[in-house]
Design an enzyme around this catalytic site. Structure first.
Site, short mmCIF file in Angstrom:
data_model
loop_
_atom_site.label_atom_id
_atom_site.label_comp_id
_atom_site.label_asym_id
_atom_site.label_seq_id
_atom_site.Cartn_x
_atom_site.Cartn_y
_atom_site.Cartn_z
N PRO A 39 -6.83 -2.54 -12.94
CA PRO A 39 -5.46 -2.57 -13.45
C PRO A 39 -4.97 -1.25 -14.06
O PRO A 39 -3.80 -1.13 -14.38
CB PRO A 39 -5.52 -3.66 -14.53
CG PRO A 39 -6.93 -3.62 -15.00
CD PRO A 39 -7.76 -3.32 -13.78
N ASP A 79 -1.91 5.12 -5.12
CA ASP A 79 -0.69 4.46 -5.55
C ASP A 79 -0.33 4.90 -6.96
O ASP A 79 -1.19 5.34 -7.73
CB ASP A 79 -0.86 2.94 -5.53
CG ASP A 79 -0.89 2.37 -4.12
OD1 ASP A 79 -0.49 3.09 -3.18
OD2 ASP A 79 -1.30 1.21 -3.95
N LYS A 90 4.03 2.84 -4.10
CA LYS A 90 5.15 1.93 -3.81
C LYS A 90 5.55 1.26 -5.11
O LYS A 90 4.74 0.63 -5.76
CB LYS A 90 4.74 0.86 -2.79
CG LYS A 90 4.35 1.41 -1.43
CD LYS A 90 3.95 0.27 -0.52
CE LYS A 90 3.59 0.77 0.86
NZ LYS A 90 2.42 1.65 0.82
N GLY A 143 -5.44 -2.67 -9.08
CA GLY A 143 -5.94 -4.04 -9.11
C GLY A 143 -7.05 -4.24 -8.11
O GLY A 143 -7.93 -3.39 -7.93
N ASP A 144 -7.02 -5.36 -7.41
CA ASP A 144 -7.88 -5.58 -6.26
C ASP A 144 -7.00 -5.56 -5.03
O ASP A 144 -6.05 -6.35 -4.91
CB ASP A 144 -8.62 -6.92 -6.35
CG ASP A 144 -9.56 -7.11 -5.18
OD1 ASP A 144 -10.76 -6.85 -5.34
OD2 ASP A 144 -9.09 -7.51 -4.10
N ILE A 184 -5.55 -8.56 -2.95
CA ILE A 184 -4.61 -9.52 -3.52
C ILE A 184 -3.24 -8.88 -3.61
O ILE A 184 -2.97 -8.06 -4.50
CB ILE A 184 -5.09 -10.00 -4.91
CG1 ILE A 184 -6.47 -10.66 -4.78
CG2 ILE A 184 -4.08 -10.96 -5.53
CD1 ILE A 184 -7.08 -11.07 -6.09
N THR A 241 -9.02 -7.57 -10.50
CA THR A 241 -7.62 -7.88 -10.31
C THR A 241 -6.88 -7.91 -11.64
O THR A 241 -7.46 -8.25 -12.69
CB THR A 241 -7.44 -9.23 -9.59
OG1 THR A 241 -6.06 -9.55 -9.55
CG2 THR A 241 -8.17 -10.34 -10.32
N MET A 282 4.50 -9.88 -9.02
CA MET A 282 5.80 -9.37 -8.58
C MET A 282 6.90 -10.41 -8.77
O MET A 282 7.75 -10.60 -7.89
CB MET A 282 5.72 -8.92 -7.11
CG MET A 282 4.70 -7.82 -6.88
SD MET A 282 4.41 -7.47 -5.13
CE MET A 282 3.48 -8.95 -4.63
#
Length: 253
Positions: free
Chosen positions: A18, A41, A63, A95-96, A99, A124, A178
């Protein structure tokens, strides 16, 4: 086929967790130190990148919702290009990556190009958020199932094909990824399908980062808050019998 070697012309799809660099796995840190190219990212940047070789080429391909970002086709092309040039490449995701991390698109591109790869799992953000809040994700008898769902389809809106019976199940811990923008509409659907608005909820913002914020509330109250809030930081929503308020933990069986 994926394998664990890291010779040139190889891609490691690394999950960064995370954001807290101490939640990186040993394997993830090792691959970062070996990489010649790191495609990362936004949410997998910062201190996590301190594990990369100082000589490595760092390429941001992040993103973020509502902001200009790299197209997935461009990311795929970069992975193939650098691997074909004989470089050890790390694709670093937050995260992972398995997922809601768009992992499959990159796996398909690498497979079609004949590029060898490996997948390194990570913590995650759902697990990290629950841990930060001091709560488990499951419990015998009262929360025997946990489900991860997305609050946004490819257009950024609430998906049309939601399994309402599943997401409105009061005996399940549900984690919404999200979903900040769409949660008011989701909450209305939950209410329409029988989930009490008083169901405990947790909003976890910027999990694993110094400015992490946890808000314990209810589904109704969180929906009202999300209706007014501007989305600035990434956040997760958890609701169900284990997202209790503060020290008011429910009686255990």
């Amino acid at each position: 086929m994926p394998h664990s070697d890291t010779e040139p012309g190889f891609v490691s799809l690394v999950s960064a967790g995370p954001g807290d660099p101490e939640l990186l796995t040993l394997k993830a840190a090792k691959r970062l130190s070996q990489a010649q190219v790191v495609l990362f990212d936004d949410l997998a940047s910062g201190p996590v990148l301190d594990h990369a070789d100082p000589q490595a080429q760092l390429i941001s391909v992040g993103k973020r919702a509502g902001r200009p970002s790299a197209r997935q086709e461009h990311v795929n092309a970069l992975l193939v290009e650098h691997a074909r040039a004989g470089r050890r490449v790390v694709r670093l995701k937050s995260g992972d990556s398995g997922i809601f991390g768009r992992l499959e698109e990159e796996l398909i591109a690498l497979t079609e190009a004949g590029i060898p790869f490996e997948i390194i799992p990570g913590v995650t953000s759902a697990s990290a958020a629950a841990a930060a809040a001091g709560m488990p994700l499951t419990r015998r008898l009262t929360a025997r199932r946990v489900q991860f769902v997305t609050g946004a389809d490819v257009t950024g809106h609430l998906p049309e094909d939601i399994n309402w019976a599943a997401v409105a199940d009061p005996s399940v811990t549900t984690v919404v990824f999200m979903g900040q923008r769409s949660f008011p509409k989701l909450a209305q659907g939950l209410c329409d399908h029988g989930l009490p608005g008083t169901t405990p909820a947790l909003f976890a913002e910027a999990v694993g980062h110094p400015h992490q914020r946890l808000i314990r509330t209810t589904v109704d109250e969180l929906a009202a808050m999300m209706q007014r809030a501007e989305v600035i930081q990434p956040g997760l929503i958890l609701y169900g019998p284990l997202a209790f308020h503060g020290d008011q933990a429910p009686d255990r069986p």
